[in-house]
Design an enzyme around this catalytic site. Structure first.
Site, short mmCIF file in Angstrom:
data_model
loop_
_atom_site.label_atom_id
_atom_site.label_comp_id
_atom_site.label_asym_id
_atom_site.label_seq_id
_atom_site.Cartn_x
_atom_site.Cartn_y
_atom_site.Cartn_z
N ASN A 142 -3.35 9.52 -6.75
CA ASN A 142 -2.11 10.33 -6.81
C ASN A 142 -0.86 9.48 -6.58
OD1 ASN A 142 -3.35 13.05 -7.01
ND2 ASN A 142 -4.22 12.51 -5.03
N ARG A 167 -11.42 8.36 -2.25
CA ARG A 167 -11.71 9.79 -2.06
C ARG A 167 -13.23 10.03 -1.97
NH1 ARG A 167 -9.39 13.32 -6.70
NH2 ARG A 167 -7.65 11.91 -6.28
N LYS A 198 -8.63 5.93 6.35
CA LYS A 198 -7.44 5.22 5.86
C LYS A 198 -7.83 4.09 4.91
CE LYS A 198 -4.30 6.48 9.51
NZ LYS A 198 -3.55 6.07 10.70
N GLY A 199 -7.22 4.09 3.76
CA GLY A 199 -7.46 3.04 2.78
C GLY A 199 -8.75 3.21 1.99
N ASP A 252 0.88 -1.16 0.00
CA ASP A 252 0.00 0.00 0.00
C ASP A 252 0.93 1.23 0.00
OD1 ASP A 252 -2.33 1.64 0.49
OD2 ASP A 252 -1.65 1.78 2.56
N LEU A 253 0.39 2.40 -0.31
CA LEU A 253 1.25 3.60 -0.38
C LEU A 253 1.12 4.48 0.87
CD1 LEU A 253 3.09 5.51 -2.16
CD2 LEU A 253 0.95 6.65 -2.79
N GLU A 262 0.03 -3.39 4.63
CA GLU A 262 -1.09 -2.44 4.75
C GLU A 262 -1.15 -1.78 6.12
OE1 GLU A 262 -3.65 -0.83 3.85
OE2 GLU A 262 -4.00 -1.44 1.79
N ASP A 263 -1.60 -0.51 6.15
CA ASP A 263 -1.79 0.18 7.43
C ASP A 263 -3.27 0.41 7.74
OD1 ASP A 263 -2.19 2.14 5.39
OD2 ASP A 263 -1.96 3.69 6.92
N SER A 316 -2.64 0.58 -4.27
CA SER A 316 -3.11 1.74 -3.51
C SER A 316 -4.47 2.24 -3.98
CB SER A 316 -2.08 2.87 -3.67
OG SER A 316 -2.61 4.10 -3.23
N SER A 336 -5.17 5.34 -3.90
CA SER A 336 -4.97 6.74 -4.30
C SER A 336 -4.81 6.92 -5.80
CB SER A 336 -3.72 7.30 -3.60
OG SER A 336 -3.46 8.59 -4.09
#
Ligand code: BG6
Ligand code: MG
Length: 218
Positions: A118, A49, A45-46, A9-10, A169-170, A114, A116
């Site tokens: 971005n 958007r 988180k994760g 994950d990013l 992963e977080d 990820s 994201s």
């Protein structure tokens, strides 16, 4: 020997960008007239958007037209992009380069998985892009974590079967996505929060090379 795929994950695993996502959402909440706390940010988180904005509006009990919703999505991202504009390698989380370097030296397939949109520019800014054999991000998926889609695509791109993939992963949603994909999940962060993970570490400084070797030889 069977190939092992390493999927990262990013945000919150490779770079400490969760704080910038938080600031951008907090600014939007303030503009809309309510407070958004760090504790509430844990829920983000994760999460994609779009889903984050839905949760934010729920928290603030704000209703939105489709046009307002779309405008706020863009506004948050423009704000977030300002925070990450000057990011550099100093914002890589401790020992991440050491782990990537080791895996690269051992010719292990490495992917990014990820939520994201971005992700690629961030990896470029912190100069880690060359380590990745595959990048799967928010632009490539139709279903958000905890759906395993992002990791399954990453596994496919690496040419490794899901059961031979390790996901770092977080986020709770990310651990659930890895588990749902039949992969080995490694929680990076608070073990009591990430209790569904196969393995837990506070950060990469507490994850040693013998552990990586064990994963490679599984
Ligand atoms: C995840 C973050 O990696 O990406 C979430 O943990 C974020 O907090 C999501 O909402 C989407 O990111 P972006 O950059 O596409 O808005
Ligand atoms: Mg994350």
């Amino acid at each position: 020997m069977t190939k092992t795929g390493f999927i990262f994950d990013l945000d919150g695993v490779i770079v400490d960008t969760a704080k910038y996502h938080y600031l951008a959402w907090k600014n939007l909440a303030e503009e809309l007239g309510f407070e958004f706390t760090k504790e509430q940010n844990e829920l983000f988180k994760g999460v994609s958007r779009k889903r984050c904005l839905e949760i934010l509006l729920d928290i603030g009990k704000v209703s939105a037209t489709q046009t307002q919703f779309d405008t706020w999505m863009v506004e948050k991202n423009v704000d977030y992009l300002k925070y990450i504009e000057n990011m550099d390698a100093s914002e890589i989380l401790p020992d991440v380069p050491k782990v990537l370097e080791f895996l690269k030296k051992k010719a292990q397939p490495i992917a990014l998985g990820s939520a994201s949109k971005n992700a690629r520019p961030i990896l470029e800014k912190v100069a880690l892009l060359p380590y990745f054999d595959a990048i799967v991000d928010g632009n490539n998926v139709t279903k958000a974590k905890p759906d395993p889609e992002v990791f399954l695509i990453a596994a496919e791109k690496l040419g490794v079967s899901p059961e031979n993939c390790i996901v770092f992963e977080d986020a709770v949603a990310g651990i659930q996505a890895a588990n749902a994909g039949g992969m080995i999940s490694v929680g990076i962060g608070d073990a009591s929060v990430l209790s569904e993970a196969t393995y837990n570490f506070n950060d990469f400084t507490s994850l040693d090379i013998p552990f990586l070797e064990k994963l490679m030889n599984n």
